[in-house]
Design a protein around this motif. Structure first.
Motif, PDB file in Angstrom:
ATOM      1  N   ASN A 267      -8.582  -0.126   1.617  1.00 48.83           N
ATOM      2  CA  ASN A 267      -8.049  -0.035   0.253  1.00 48.83           C
ATOM      3  C   ASN A 267      -7.004  -1.110  -0.040  1.00 48.83           C
ATOM      4  N   SER A 268      -6.863  -2.084   0.862  1.00 46.36           N
ATOM      5  CA  SER A 268      -5.887  -3.158   0.664  1.00 46.36           C
ATOM      6  C   SER A 268      -6.440  -4.242  -0.247  1.00 46.36           C
ATOM      7  N   GLU A 269      -5.581  -4.780  -1.077  1.00 44.84           N
ATOM      8  CA  GLU A 269      -5.951  -5.995  -1.801  1.00 44.84           C
ATOM      9  C   GLU A 269      -6.121  -7.123  -0.782  1.00 44.84           C
TER      10      GLU A 269
ATOM     11  N   ILE B  21       0.876  -1.173   0.000  1.00 45.54           N
ATOM     12  CA  ILE B  21       0.000   0.000   0.000  1.00 45.54           C
ATOM     13  C   ILE B  21       0.907   1.213   0.000  1.00 45.54           C
TER      14      ILE B  21
END
Length: 500
Positions: free
Chosen positions: A70-72, A32
């Motif tokens: 917003n992290s995969e 990130i």
């Protein structure tokens, strides 16, 4: 002040400054690039800010990962088995070990964060996640170690039952645990734990030798009946009220690898006769026989009633005992045979796949009353816009051989559990109306119940109902809660509210 407190309590804070921020917030190996302060929900419903510097130091203490919205990988990590639950934690801590859990608990306590603890993610009410708080995820902790000579197995808290069964059955060993193999072992055990072997071997929690746990004050301890009898008592049926269990040692039993099992399926039009036969069968069943009965109704009005059996003793003797079932009525289909235990344990998995929308109500009873059968038959005559199920599971046996106060599990006088529910594959606008239909049906069933199994609770019970369910065990549970979690950090469960 909070930042300083956290750094002081962190076991790895001194090393945190040397980690680059992208490494600290990696998700499935993807960095990130931007991290800022985050807003999170507190226990009282207000919001607080966790500063970027604190997040960096916290992440530096972990062997696992932090996932932000917003992290995969965040989306899959926040979701559990019940697709109806759609909550978004402010941060997810994917713990790799007990040290990670300790640090996550410390952060949650210092910031008074709304805290969810996830094991296998199978809780029907979605208590393993939360909206806006912190999710402490044990899911990455997947270790199972078997000592065949001592007949014990150590399972970490993210393990599913399939892994426990697979590791122990190599030696012909097992512990009584569950009826769906993708259930998490941790949640099942802490709530008591039913399994096909329970009528001869007791609850899952009756077969725990010790718990490794991180309590609300951040202390890690191994809890045995000798080291801490009150906490050991409470962890066997009191749910996740007292801390985050990092591992369990189960007592195993030499049971073999194959058992007599099977089912007879009858048309829905014969529901009254089949349910009445089931009630007669379980009333005289030996402990070695575990019988369930499931009624399935489709929106078309078609459906079936299926009686399933599992016999834990000599298959030849079991054949004699289930002969009345094999000769009853004119079934649409039958399947009785000696089968591998692993196959039996996973045989219903396909009926409850992860990600579907599930809603249910559940209760326990001392007997299957004729009035209950009449109420269930009336329900079968009123098909819903979704697939509706009613399931009886036989309990009793060795579960009830122990005194009511042998552990926190409070329902040792129950002989059967009923679960009334529905499922549909994806979200629908009519979901609220459909849930109300299930609730309406439940109103005709609940008068025949006495208490409920916390692992099947949809989470709608108020404090008075929880108190009544635990009965004489409730006061002792409050004492343990006061000692180990006086701030009620661990409240997303069948909650025991502290008085301290």
């Amino acid at each position: 002040m909070k930042r300083r407190t956290f750094v002081t309590s962190s076991l790895a804070a001194a090393a945190s400054a040397s980690f680059p921020i992208a490494r600290l917030f990696a998700a499935d190996g993807q960095p990130i690039t931007a991290v800022s302060d985050i807003r999170a929900v507190k226990l009282d419903g207000s919001e607080t800010t966790i500063e970027k510097a604190v997040l960096k130091e916290f992440a530096g203490s972990l062997s696992g990962h932090i996932l932000l919205p917003n992290s995969e990988g965040y989306d899959s990590a926040r979701k559990g088995w019940n697709g109806m639950i759609d909550k978004h934690p402010a941060l997810i801590v994917q713990c790799a070990n007990a040290n990670d859990i300790t640090n996550a608990v410390n952060l949650a306590r210092e910031y008074e964060l709304l805290t969810a603890v996830r094991g296998g993610g199978h809780n029907i009410a979605g208590k393993g996640t939360c909206e806006g708080g912190i999710q402490i995820s044990c899911t990455p902790m997947q270790g199972v170690t078997v000592d065949a000579e001592a007949r014990t197995a150590i399972a970490e808290s993210g393990v599913l039952l399939a892994a426990v069964d697979a590791a122990t059955q190599v030696y012909g060993l097992a512990t009584p645990a569950g009826v769906v193999s993708h259930t998490g072992a941790a949640g099942l055990t802490l709530g008591g734990g039913f399994g096909k072997l329970s009528r001869t071997l007791g609850l899952t929690s009756d077969n725990v030798n010790y718990f490794d746990i991180v309590t609300a004050d951040g202390d890690f301890k191994r809890v045995t009946e000798k080291s801490d009898p009150n906490l050991f008592w409470a962890l066997r049926g009191g749910g996740g009220n007292f801390g985050v269990v990092t591992a369990f040692e189960y007592q195993l039993h030499q049971v073999g690898t194959e058992f007599l099992s099977g089912a007879a399926m009858h048309p829905i039009k014969n529901a009254k006769e089949v349910l009445s036969f089931y009630a007669e069968l379980v009333a005289t069943a030996p402990n070695e026989l575990q019988v369930s009965c499931t009624t399935v109704m489709f929106p078309t009005g078609k459906g079936f009633v299926i009686i399933s059996v599992f016999y834990s003793g000599d298959p030849a003797e079991g054949e004699k005992i289930i002969e009345p079932l094999k000769n009853f009525g004119t079934p649409m289909r039958t399947d009785f045979n000696v089968k591998p235990y692993l196959e039996i344990q996973s045989s219903t998995d396909r009926n409850v796949p992860p990600g579907q929308q599930y809603y249910q109500k559940a209760g326990l009873m001392k007997a299957v009353a004729p009035g209950l059968i009449d109420a269930m038959v009336d329900i079968t005559k009123n098909p819903k816009p979704f697939t509706q199920t009613m399931n009886f599971t036989q309990v009793g046996g060795m579960i009830n051989a122990l005194p009511m106060d042998a552990s926190a599990y409070p329902n040792r006088d129950a002989e059967a559990q009923i679960v009334l529910g529905g499922g549909w594959p994806k979200p629908v606008e009519e979901a609220g109306e459909w849930i109300d239909l299930i609730r309406t049906d439940w109103k005709t069933v609940v008068p025949f119940t006495d208490g409920f199994y916390v692992n099947n609770s949809i989470g709608e019970e108020d404090d008075k109902v929880v108190n009544k369910n635990y009965g004489e065990n409730y006061a002792r549970l409050v004492e343990v809660k006061n000692q180990y979690d006086p701030m009620n950090l661990f409240r997303l469960n069948a909650n025991i509210k502290p008085t301290a």
